[in-house]
Design an enzyme around this catalytic site. Structure first.
Site, PDB file in Angstrom:
ATOM      1  N   TYR A 201     -14.663  20.497  -8.165  1.00 17.38           N
ATOM      2  CA  TYR A 201     -15.604  19.809  -9.056  1.00 17.38           C
ATOM      3  C   TYR A 201     -14.817  19.407 -10.290  1.00 17.38           C
ATOM      4  CZ  TYR A 201     -18.990  22.392  -6.173  1.00 17.38           C
ATOM      5  OH  TYR A 201     -19.706  22.915  -5.128  1.00 17.38           O
ATOM      6  N   PRO A 293     -27.843  17.025  -4.560  1.00 15.72           N
ATOM      7  CA  PRO A 293     -26.814  17.655  -3.720  1.00 15.72           C
ATOM      8  C   PRO A 293     -25.801  18.487  -4.518  1.00 15.72           C
ATOM      9  CG  PRO A 293     -26.439  15.286  -3.863  1.00 15.72           C
ATOM     10  CD  PRO A 293     -27.698  15.557  -4.610  1.00 15.72           C
ATOM     11  N   LYS A 297     -27.598  22.557  -1.450  1.00 14.68           N
ATOM     12  CA  LYS A 297     -28.656  23.492  -1.072  1.00 14.68           C
ATOM     13  C   LYS A 297     -29.712  22.944  -0.108  1.00 14.68           C
ATOM     14  CE  LYS A 297     -27.267  26.934  -3.587  1.00 14.68           C
ATOM     15  NZ  LYS A 297     -26.657  28.068  -2.915  1.00 14.68           N
ATOM     16  N   TYR A 390     -24.753  30.523  -5.855  1.00  9.46           N
ATOM     17  CA  TYR A 390     -23.908  29.520  -5.195  1.00  9.46           C
ATOM     18  C   TYR A 390     -23.717  29.841  -3.714  1.00  9.46           C
ATOM     19  CZ  TYR A 390     -19.882  26.349  -4.707  1.00  9.46           C
ATOM     20  OH  TYR A 390     -19.024  25.340  -4.320  1.00  9.46           O
TER      21      TYR A 390
HETATM   22  P1  FAD Z   1     -33.767  15.780   7.808  1.00 14.41           P
HETATM   23  O1  FAD Z   1     -32.389  16.244   8.081  1.00 14.41           O
HETATM   24  O2  FAD Z   1     -33.950  14.582   6.945  1.00 14.41           O
HETATM   25  O3  FAD Z   1     -34.467  15.557   9.211  1.00 14.41           O
HETATM   26  C1  FAD Z   1     -35.729  14.926   9.306  1.00 14.41           C
HETATM   27  C2  FAD Z   1     -35.850  14.276  10.670  1.00 14.41           C
HETATM   28  O4  FAD Z   1     -37.168  13.737  10.816  1.00 14.41           O
HETATM   29  C3  FAD Z   1     -34.889  13.113  10.846  1.00 14.41           C
HETATM   30  O5  FAD Z   1     -34.163  13.270  12.045  1.00 14.41           O
HETATM   31  C4  FAD Z   1     -35.795  11.888  10.871  1.00 14.41           C
HETATM   32  O6  FAD Z   1     -35.281  10.845  11.693  1.00 14.41           O
HETATM   33  C5  FAD Z   1     -37.083  12.464  11.428  1.00 14.41           C
HETATM   34  N1  FAD Z   1     -38.305  11.704  11.089  1.00 14.41           N
HETATM   35  C6  FAD Z   1     -38.613  11.103   9.918  1.00 14.41           C
HETATM   36  N2  FAD Z   1     -39.813  10.499   9.991  1.00 14.41           N
HETATM   37  C7  FAD Z   1     -40.277  10.727  11.250  1.00 14.41           C
HETATM   38  C8  FAD Z   1     -41.448  10.339  11.936  1.00 14.41           C
HETATM   39  N3  FAD Z   1     -42.407   9.607  11.338  1.00 14.41           N
HETATM   40  N4  FAD Z   1     -41.611  10.738  13.224  1.00 14.41           N
HETATM   41  C9  FAD Z   1     -40.647  11.492  13.841  1.00 14.41           C
HETATM   42  N5  FAD Z   1     -39.508  11.870  13.238  1.00 14.41           N
HETATM   43  C10 FAD Z   1     -39.320  11.500  11.946  1.00 14.41           C
HETATM   44  N6  FAD Z   1     -27.564  20.141   1.910  1.00 14.41           N
HETATM   45  C11 FAD Z   1     -26.894  21.322   1.945  1.00 14.41           C
HETATM   46  O7  FAD Z   1     -27.525  22.383   2.169  1.00 14.41           O
HETATM   47  N7  FAD Z   1     -25.533  21.399   1.748  1.00 14.41           N
HETATM   48  C12 FAD Z   1     -24.785  20.277   1.521  1.00 14.41           C
HETATM   49  O8  FAD Z   1     -23.548  20.369   1.402  1.00 14.41           O
HETATM   50  C13 FAD Z   1     -25.477  19.001   1.440  1.00 14.41           C
HETATM   51  N8  FAD Z   1     -24.794  17.839   1.243  1.00 14.41           N
HETATM   52  C14 FAD Z   1     -25.461  16.641   1.335  1.00 14.41           C
HETATM   53  C15 FAD Z   1     -24.729  15.454   1.188  1.00 14.41           C
HETATM   54  C16 FAD Z   1     -25.377  14.216   1.284  1.00 14.41           C
HETATM   55  C17 FAD Z   1     -24.566  12.957   1.131  1.00 14.41           C
HETATM   56  C18 FAD Z   1     -26.780  14.160   1.544  1.00 14.41           C
HETATM   57  C19 FAD Z   1     -27.490  12.829   1.679  1.00 14.41           C
HETATM   58  C20 FAD Z   1     -27.511  15.330   1.687  1.00 14.41           C
HETATM   59  C21 FAD Z   1     -26.866  16.574   1.582  1.00 14.41           C
HETATM   60  N9  FAD Z   1     -27.570  17.778   1.729  1.00 14.41           N
HETATM   61  C22 FAD Z   1     -26.907  18.973   1.677  1.00 14.41           C
HETATM   62  C23 FAD Z   1     -29.025  17.749   1.976  1.00 14.41           C
HETATM   63  C24 FAD Z   1     -29.354  17.910   3.458  1.00 14.41           C
HETATM   64  O9  FAD Z   1     -28.676  16.950   4.216  1.00 14.41           O
HETATM   65  C25 FAD Z   1     -30.877  17.795   3.675  1.00 14.41           C
HETATM   66  O10 FAD Z   1     -31.535  18.614   2.749  1.00 14.41           O
HETATM   67  C26 FAD Z   1     -31.252  18.206   5.110  1.00 14.41           C
HETATM   68  O11 FAD Z   1     -30.909  17.200   6.034  1.00 14.41           O
HETATM   69  C27 FAD Z   1     -32.763  18.480   5.225  1.00 14.41           C
HETATM   70  O12 FAD Z   1     -33.072  18.814   6.560  1.00 14.41           O
HETATM   71  P2  FAD Z   1     -34.502  18.508   7.159  1.00 14.41           P
HETATM   72  O13 FAD Z   1     -34.491  19.020   8.548  1.00 14.41           O
HETATM   73  O14 FAD Z   1     -35.540  18.996   6.219  1.00 14.41           O
HETATM   74  O15 FAD Z   1     -34.649  16.922   7.128  1.00 14.41           O
END
Ligand code: FAD
Length: 395
Positions: A201, A293, A297, A390
């Site tokens: 960082y 991010p 988390k 962390y």
């Molecule tokens: P998602 O992963 O968003 O999954 C939701 C799913 O629902 C998707 O597959 C989507 O297509 C589907 N969906 C949406 N609408 C519909 C619908 N109407 N019908 C059917 N399916 C649908 N988190 C960390 O813990 N550590 C990290 O290092 C970190 N780094 C990150 C870096 C970046 C660049 C980004 C963008 C995010 C990062 N995050 C990190 C955050 C993390 O990626 C998300 O918090 C995580 O993906 C959340 O998981 P989820 O299952 O809740 O949702």
């Protein structure tokens, strides 16, 4: 079709929930808007908290992570020409794992499907009905214009921040808490090894820069930018030059340059919805809350919610007792808010302009940042508090 639990979304939250229910013989199906190839290649998170590593191991979902993930126990801050190494793992005897989110999704999907689990890919949920009745119904469409109706006892809304489930809850029954930091990050994925194996960082006067190894050949980089910045402003040459400048400590940074395979602008904001449930619908992960991010988390919270929800559903289907389902939000939210608080602290450490105060004095903030870094290095109790949040210990 009819099932006990219908899960909307095959991200980390939906898939961990599906596997936990499947393991206990609870009937469930997953509906997913995107194709399998799409969800299996969506690169986002990479840092897995200690307690999530333990959870995945406890349930036998960690084979890929244990084989190919890399444990991390030290991170590095850079500020004012100095390096601040923080051996957070030593303070709490715990470690992170670096293992990319798309690999976790691949592993979980493979496991769920190989055990007979059903996922309807390319089937976006478009309507939710019956939340107030005995059985709820999800209507999904497909690219062939056919309609799939899933009737169920409960719906798990694991469909991320842009999904349908959250918006199916009447606004009169929920409260949304949100915060915009007025800061953007250019998130970059490059097919190159990182210059150091640690997460870095860098707090530079031109803005924050981060270097996060993902695999031996892939590195995620971040560059602070205006929240509404255009990608067209960021040529590959400009990206490497800014990274080289902001990450440098002794005048140069031995960055290994190579193909940039993804870039996008992220707006630093946080949102929490309370409660995370309404009648037969339970939200988990990004569907209920998003977090900047900064502390890595979001995915960890998503998996933690899935674990709590699975326990509540399993308890209900075994005993008919709804008490854990009623308590779902009350169990999840304290952890969500503690994590938001840590993330807020972290964003102030990393950015001198994260305060909503109109009279932002960047130099004043910069002195505070320096003191925080010195205390992280010199004061055990301060460092331990940081390390606990962390690395993500049980809260
Ligand atoms: P998602 O992963 O968003 O999954 C939701 C799913 O629902 C998707 O597959 C989507 O297509 C589907 N969906 C949406 N609408 C519909 C619908 N109407 N019908 C059917 N399916 C649908 N988190 C960390 O813990 N550590 C990290 O290092 C970190 N780094 C990150 C870096 C970046 C660049 C980004 C963008 C995010 C990062 N995050 C990190 C955050 C993390 O990626 C998300 O918090 C995580 O993906 C959340 O998981 P989820 O299952 O809740 O949702």
């Amino acid at each position: 079709i009819s099932t006990q639990a219908a899960i909307v979304g095959a991200g980390p939250a939906g898939l961990v929930l599906a596997l936990l229910l499947q393991k206990e013989g609870i009937d469930c199906v997953v509906v997913e808007r995107q194709s399998r190839a799409y969800v299996e290649s969506r690169a986002r998170a990479g840092l897995i908290e200690h307690q999530i590593v333990e959870l995945l191991r406890k349930h036998g979902f960690s084979e890929g992570m244990d084989l190919n993930g890399v444990p991390h126990t030290t991170c590095e801050f850079r500020h004012g020409g100095r390096r601040y190494m923080i051996p957070y793992g030593d303070h709490v005897h715990a470690s992170h794992f670096v293992y990319p989110q798309q690999f976790i999704v691949q592993d979980l999907l493979q496991l769920f499907i190989s055990r007979g689990g059903i996922v309807f890919f390319s089937h976006p949920a478009v309507k939710i009905e019956g939340l107030e009745s005995d059985r709820a119904v999800i209507t999904c469409t497909s690219s062939e214009n056919s309609v799939l109706k899933v009737e169920c006892d409960f719906i798990a809304g694991c469909d991320g921040f842009q999904g349908l489930c959250r918006s199916s809850i009447p606004s009169t029954d929920t409260k949304i808490f949100s915060k915009q930091y007025g800061i953007g990050w250019l998130a970059i994925l490059a097919e190159v090894p990182s210059s150091t194996k640690k997460l870095v960082y860098a707090l530079h006067k031109s803005g924050f820069a981060g270097q996060m190894p993902r695999t031996s050949q892939i590195t995620r980089y971040y560059l602070e930018c205006p929240p509404n910045d255009q990608l067209s402003n960021w040529s590959d040459d400009r990206i490497w030059s800014e990274l080289g400048k902001r990450l440098a400590v002794d005048g140069d940074e031995n960055l290994i340059q190579g193909p940039i395979v993804e870039k996008r602008v992220l707006n630093m904001r946080s949102v929490v919805m309370e409660p995370m449930q309404y009648k037969r619908l339970f939200l988990a992960g990004d569907a209920a809350h998003i977090i900047t991010p900064v502390g890595a988390k979001g995915m960890n919270l998503a998996i933690s919610d899935a674990d709590v929800l699975a326990n509540a559903l399993i308890h209900y289907f075994r005993s008919g007792d709804e008490v854990l389902l009623r308590e779902y939000s009350h169990v999840c939210l304290p952890r969500v808010w503690k994590t938001q608080e840590f993330s807020d602290w972290m964003i102030r450490l990393i950015h001198s302009n994260a305060d909503s105060d109109q009279n932002k004095d960047k130099d004043f903030s910069d002195r505070l940042r320096q003191v925080r870094l010195e205390r992280l290095q010199q004061t055990d109790t301060y460092a331990k508090l940081f390390a606990e949040s962390y690395v993500g210990l049980k809260q």
